[in-house]
Write a protein that holds these residues in place. Structure first.
Motif, short mmCIF file in Angstrom:
data_model
loop_
_atom_site.label_atom_id
_atom_site.label_comp_id
_atom_site.label_asym_id
_atom_site.label_seq_id
_atom_site.Cartn_x
_atom_site.Cartn_y
_atom_site.Cartn_z
N LYS A 174 0.98 -1.17 0.20
CA LYS A 174 0.07 0.14 0.18
C LYS A 174 0.68 1.42 -0.06
N SER A 175 1.79 1.69 -1.05
CA SER A 175 2.68 2.23 -0.99
C SER A 175 2.28 4.05 -1.32
N LEU A 176 2.45 4.75 -1.34
CA LEU A 176 2.13 6.64 -1.56
C LEU A 176 2.08 6.86 -3.47
N ASN A 177 2.28 4.92 -3.99
CA ASN A 177 2.58 4.98 -5.43
C ASN A 177 1.26 4.83 -6.36
N TYR A 178 0.09 5.77 -6.35
CA TYR A 178 -1.47 5.66 -6.49
C TYR A 178 -0.99 5.60 -7.72
N LEU A 179 -0.91 6.08 -8.90
CA LEU A 179 -1.83 6.97 -9.52
C LEU A 179 -1.78 5.73 -10.74
N ASN A 180 -1.62 4.21 -11.10
CA ASN A 180 -2.01 3.15 -11.82
C ASN A 180 -3.60 3.97 -11.71
N ASN A 181 -3.96 4.20 -10.02
CA ASN A 181 -5.25 3.43 -9.55
C ASN A 181 -6.33 4.68 -9.76
N ILE A 182 -4.78 6.16 -9.59
CA ILE A 182 -5.39 6.86 -9.80
C ILE A 182 -6.53 7.62 -12.01
N LEU A 183 -5.57 6.84 -12.22
CA LEU A 183 -5.28 7.04 -14.11
C LEU A 183 -6.78 6.29 -14.70
N ALA A 184 -6.87 4.82 -13.38
CA ALA A 184 -8.36 4.15 -13.96
C ALA A 184 -9.48 5.15 -13.19
N LYS A 185 -9.25 5.60 -12.46
CA LYS A 185 -10.53 6.37 -11.31
C LYS A 185 -10.39 7.62 -12.14
N VAL A 186 -9.18 8.38 -13.04
CA VAL A 186 -9.78 8.96 -14.09
C VAL A 186 -11.17 8.70 -15.13
N GLU A 187 -10.79 7.54 -15.34
CA GLU A 187 -10.77 6.93 -16.64
C GLU A 187 -13.06 6.54 -16.22
N ALA A 188 -12.78 6.67 -14.74
CA ALA A 188 -14.52 5.94 -14.01
C ALA A 188 -14.91 7.50 -14.20
N ILE A 189 -14.40 8.37 -13.75
CA ILE A 189 -15.11 9.43 -13.09
C ILE A 189 -14.98 10.26 -15.06
#
Ligand code: PMP
Length: 314
Positions: A174-189
């Motif tokens: 559970k690292s501070l590097n969440y960009l993989n998740n954030i970019l997928a979340k942008v797809e959701a948004i």
């Protein structure tokens, strides 16, 4: 004021961690000191900021008790060890500071964020040129998703972007590097929803951007095997080992293709902030009846009952 664990998931202003702001009366534990939010700052040379080099936990407080605190502490120390970060404090010191953060801030229900960063160093990547890692603990209120979502279900999409492979950066860290998740979340948004299902690079279902995923078919519950590459969610474990068995369900871990998720009777997600939440549609197509199904509803209610009445700290 709100804080949420839905690192990559919550987009509602009310639950997004980005919208979280501690009230001025809060006290933050920062490297051994209690400081007001305005003084709770880290260096611009901290590699947590420069490179996402660090790890964290999000934890719930239910009814004055910290849910699965010891398990969360084990996970953050495990994440730290996997990135070769040496916390400056022992697990007992962090546990004591976490309990004190809840007490000082007068919280009976809320959310705790524990963060370890690599600490301040040089501008180069070299992690061991940072002489001392940093740690801080924030305890604040949490605003949940609107109640209707727990009744009506949550629409999600399937992200095009795959979850980062275990061999590159194991999602169990559970690292501070969440960009993989954030970019997928942008797809959701962009698609107008709050969460996205992420597949691994082999096309198997892994997890969501900030939640784990479960499927119900013909009365049987299953969930992707951790080998798919995912955060080993503490809520997921609680649902598998305690909640579902208490209701007479067994949960199978195995590979899942996305088609069987699309054609499931019920799909639900689990996470520290989300708890247990049903999925109403995937890419605009209803899951099952398009309503939250009976097994999910049972789990949602049982989760609330168990955590509020009998918050288990371990
Ligand atoms: N997957 C990801 C990527 C997450 O960020 C989270 C939330 N921390 C989860 C799953 C759910 O994990 P947990 O139940 O431990 O909150």
């Amino acid at each position: 004021m709100t804080t949420s664990d839905r690192e990559p998931t919550a987009t509602m202003a009310t639950t997004d961690e980005a919208s979280a702001s501690a009230t001025n009366t809060r006290e933050i534990w920062l490297d051994g000191q209690w400081v007001p939010p305005s003084a709770a700052t880290v260096s611009v040379f901290d590699h947590g900021l420069l490179y996402g080099d660090g790890c964290f936990e999000g934890i719930r407080i239910y009814n004055g008790r910290i849910f699965k605190l010891k398990t969360h502490l084990q996970r953050i120390y495990d994440s730290a060890s996997r990135i070769r970060l040496e916390p400056a404090y022992t697990i007992d010191e962090i546990e004591a500071a976490t309990r004190e953060a809840v007490r000082r801030n007068g919280l009976t229900d809320g959310y705790i964020r524990i963060v370890f960063t690599r600490g301040a160093g040089t501008l180069g990547l070299h992690p061991f040129h940072c002489p001392r890692s940093s740690a801080f603990i924030i305890a604040d209120d949490i605003t949940l998703y609107p109640e209707e979502m727990y009744v009506e279900g949550m629409p999600v999409i399937v992200a095009d972007r795959p979850r980062i492979p275990i061999a590159c950066l194991d999602p169990k860290i559970k690292s501070l590097n969440y960009l993989n998740n954030i970019l997928a979340k942008v797809e959701a948004i962009d698609a107008g929803v709050l969460e996205a299902i992420m597949l691994n690079i082999d096309g198997d279902v892994a997890e969501c951007t900030g939640d784990n995923i479960f499927v119900v078919k013909d009365g049987h519950i299953s969930t992707p095997d951790p080998a798919a590459g995912m955060l080993h969610g503490i809520t997921r474990r609680f649902v598998m080992d305690e909640l579902a068995p208490s209701l007479g369900y067994e949960i199978e871990e195995r590979r899942h293709g996305i088609e069987e998720v699309r054609t499931a009777d019920e799909v639900f997600l689990t996470g520290t902030a989300a708890e247990v939440i049903g999925v109403s549609s995937i890419d605009g197509k209803p899951v099952g009846s398009g309503k939250v199904g009976p097994i999910t509803t049972e789990l949602v209610h049982a989760f609330r009952r168990l955590t509020r009445e009998n918050a288990c700290e371990n």
